[in-house]
Motif scaffolding. Structure first.
Motif, PDB file in Angstrom:
ATOM      1  N   VAL B  88       0.870  -1.174   0.000  1.00 26.20           N
ATOM      2  CA  VAL B  88       0.000   0.000   0.000  1.00 26.20           C
ATOM      3  C   VAL B  88       0.908   1.225   0.000  1.00 26.20           C
ATOM      4  CG1 VAL B  88      -1.830   1.272   1.163  1.00 26.20           C
ATOM      5  CG2 VAL B  88      -1.797  -1.236   1.255  1.00 26.20           C
ATOM      6  N   TYR B  89       0.661   2.112  -0.931  1.00 23.21           N
ATOM      7  CA  TYR B  89       1.512   3.279  -1.098  1.00 23.21           C
ATOM      8  C   TYR B  89       0.773   4.534  -0.643  1.00 23.21           C
ATOM      9  CZ  TYR B  89       4.561   0.272  -3.778  1.00 23.21           C
ATOM     10  OH  TYR B  89       5.400  -0.740  -4.141  1.00 23.21           O
ATOM     11  N   PHE B  90       1.479   5.356   0.118  1.00 27.10           N
ATOM     12  CA  PHE B  90       0.910   6.604   0.600  1.00 27.10           C
ATOM     13  C   PHE B  90       1.773   7.770   0.140  1.00 27.10           C
ATOM     14  CE2 PHE B  90      -2.547   5.388   3.267  1.00 27.10           C
ATOM     15  CZ  PHE B  90      -2.241   4.114   3.711  1.00 27.10           C
ATOM     16  N   CYS B  91       1.079   8.788  -0.329  1.00 29.21           N
ATOM     17  CA  CYS B  91       1.712  10.062  -0.596  1.00 29.21           C
ATOM     18  C   CYS B  91       1.425  10.987   0.569  1.00 29.21           C
ATOM     19  CB  CYS B  91       1.160  10.645  -1.900  1.00 29.21           C
ATOM     20  SG  CYS B  91       1.855  12.244  -2.366  1.00 29.21           S
ATOM     21  N   ALA B  92       2.393  11.801   0.949  1.00 28.53           N
ATOM     22  CA  ALA B  92       2.207  12.727   2.058  1.00 28.53           C
ATOM     23  C   ALA B  92       2.914  14.030   1.738  1.00 28.53           C
ATOM     24  CB  ALA B  92       2.746  12.132   3.362  1.00 28.53           C
ATOM     25  N   SER B  93       2.352  15.131   2.218  1.00 32.18           N
ATOM     26  CA  SER B  93       2.950  16.437   1.964  1.00 32.18           C
ATOM     27  C   SER B  93       2.965  17.266   3.236  1.00 32.18           C
ATOM     28  CB  SER B  93       2.200  17.168   0.851  1.00 32.18           C
ATOM     29  OG  SER B  93       0.884  17.494   1.262  1.00 32.18           O
ATOM     30  N   SER B  94       3.748  18.335   3.194  1.00 31.26           N
ATOM     31  CA  SER B  94       3.908  19.149   4.391  1.00 31.26           C
ATOM     32  C   SER B  94       4.320  20.564   4.026  1.00 31.26           C
ATOM     33  CB  SER B  94       4.977  18.535   5.310  1.00 31.26           C
ATOM     34  OG  SER B  94       5.273  19.368   6.391  1.00 31.26           O
ATOM     35  N   TYR B  95       3.982  21.484   4.927  1.00 30.65           N
ATOM     36  CA  TYR B  95       4.516  22.831   4.818  1.00 30.65           C
ATOM     37  C   TYR B  95       5.998  22.831   5.212  1.00 30.65           C
ATOM     38  CZ  TYR B  95      -0.332  24.483   4.833  1.00 30.65           C
ATOM     39  OH  TYR B  95      -1.649  24.709   4.541  1.00 30.65           O
ATOM     40  N   LYS B  96       6.748  23.758   4.697  1.00 28.18           N
ATOM     41  CA  LYS B  96       8.120  23.959   5.140  1.00 28.18           C
ATOM     42  C   LYS B  96       8.238  25.094   6.139  1.00 28.18           C
ATOM     43  CE  LYS B  96      11.569  23.914   2.306  1.00 28.18           C
ATOM     44  NZ  LYS B  96      12.411  24.179   1.110  1.00 28.18           N
ATOM     45  N   ARG B  97       7.211  25.942   6.161  1.00 24.71           N
ATOM     46  CA  ARG B  97       7.276  27.098   7.054  1.00 24.71           C
ATOM     47  C   ARG B  97       5.936  27.298   7.725  1.00 24.71           C
ATOM     48  NH1 ARG B  97      10.891  28.155   3.107  1.00 24.71           N
ATOM     49  NH2 ARG B  97       9.254  28.287   1.543  1.00 24.71           N
ATOM     50  N   THR B 101       4.523  23.563  10.177  1.00 19.72           N
ATOM     51  CA  THR B 101       5.746  23.007   9.617  1.00 19.72           C
ATOM     52  C   THR B 101       5.976  21.609  10.151  1.00 19.72           C
ATOM     53  OG1 THR B 101       6.759  25.175   9.390  1.00 19.72           O
ATOM     54  CG2 THR B 101       8.243  23.287   9.457  1.00 19.72           C
ATOM     55  N   GLY B 102       6.225  20.711   9.229  1.00 25.08           N
ATOM     56  CA  GLY B 102       6.570  19.361   9.637  1.00 25.08           C
ATOM     57  C   GLY B 102       5.405  18.413   9.778  1.00 25.08           C
ATOM     58  N   GLU B 103       4.190  18.912   9.798  1.00 23.79           N
ATOM     59  CA  GLU B 103       3.040  18.010   9.936  1.00 23.79           C
ATOM     60  C   GLU B 103       2.728  17.403   8.578  1.00 23.79           C
ATOM     61  OE1 GLU B 103      -0.410  19.829  11.576  1.00 23.79           O
ATOM     62  OE2 GLU B 103      -1.771  18.374  10.647  1.00 23.79           O
ATOM     63  N   LEU B 104       2.760  16.100   8.501  1.00 27.04           N
ATOM     64  CA  LEU B 104       2.481  15.409   7.249  1.00 27.04           C
ATOM     65  C   LEU B 104       0.982  15.236   7.041  1.00 27.04           C
ATOM     66  CD1 LEU B 104       5.122  12.524   7.087  1.00 27.04           C
ATOM     67  CD2 LEU B 104       4.958  14.497   5.571  1.00 27.04           C
TER      68      LEU B 104
END
Lengths: 115, 115
Positions: B88-97, B101-104
């Motif tokens: 199972v593949y998951f994509c995740a993104s996050s803010y840099k600022r 910041t850091g929350e996926l």
């Protein structure tokens, strides 16, 4: 190398009982720490996070976690478990600066709640 | 906002076939990443990107390619599928600022079976 250990693969508690899920990390500096929850067939949702400051952090759904540097731990707690809390829980640490994060996840703890 | 959108949700491939898992986010996140989730192994980082035109390898990059031509999209390519890539593949993104910041933020996952 940094790593995250969740020593309990499965935990079963009765509804209304208290809960503690363990997480230990191995990392050279103060990490960014997270707890995520995954319901069956779903993606992961953030419960809470610790970056700095107060070592007891509150999250959503009545969860809290305490960062203990001396024990390299970030255990998740809930005073009274609800049947809807049955899910898989992941602890994660992140290393990075200016948003260049690499996240390491534990292997997860599957929570079963008895009615 | 749609958040993080992954397609397809399910896919069956034969050994040696190629395919692309799509990931798009509409939150203007600089950071995007791909994980695979296997029983008992938690989430393992495949590749990640800290901005358009920048990608880097995670823990288990072999057999996978990525590119980041736009901020919104981060496709994962399997060039020659192998049964070991059943996952199972998951994509995740996050803010840099900023405060998050850091929350996926995770997509709902793509279940891939390689026969």
């Amino acid at each position: 190398a940094q790593s995250v250990t969740q020593p309990d693969i499965h935990i079963t508690v009765s509804e209304g009982a208290s809960l503690e899920l363990r997480c230990n990390y191995s990392y050279g500096a103060t990490p960014y720490l997270f707890w995520y929850v995954q319901s069956p067939g779903q993606g992961l949702q953030l419960l809470l996070k610790y970056f700095s400051g107060d070592t007891l952090v509150q999250g959503i759904k009545g969860f809290e976690a305490e960062f203990k540097r001396s024990q390299s731990s970030f255990n998740l707690r809930k005073p009274s478990v609800h049947w809807s809390d049955a899910a898989e829980y992941f602890c994660a640490v992140a290393k990075g600066n200016s948003g260049t994060y690499k996240y390491i996840f534990g292997t997860g703890t599957r929570l079963k709640v008895l009615a | 906002n749609a958040g993080v959108t992954q397609t397809p949700k399910f896919q069956v491939l034969k050994t040696g076939q190629s395919m692309t898992l799509q990931c798009a986010q509409d939150m203007n996140h600089e950071y995007m990443s791909w994980y695979r989730q296997d029983p008992g192994m938690g989430l393992r980082l495949i590749h990640y990107s800290v901005g358009a035109g920048i990608t880097d390898q995670g823990e288990v990059p072999n057999g996978y390619n990525v590119s980041r031509s736009t901020t919104e999209d981060f496709p994962l390519r399997l060039l020659s599928a192998a049964p070991s890539q059943t996952s199972v593949y998951f994509c995740a993104s996050s803010y840099k600022r900023g405060p998050h910041t850091g929350e996926l933020f995770f997509g709902e996952g793509s279940r891939l079976t390689v026969l």
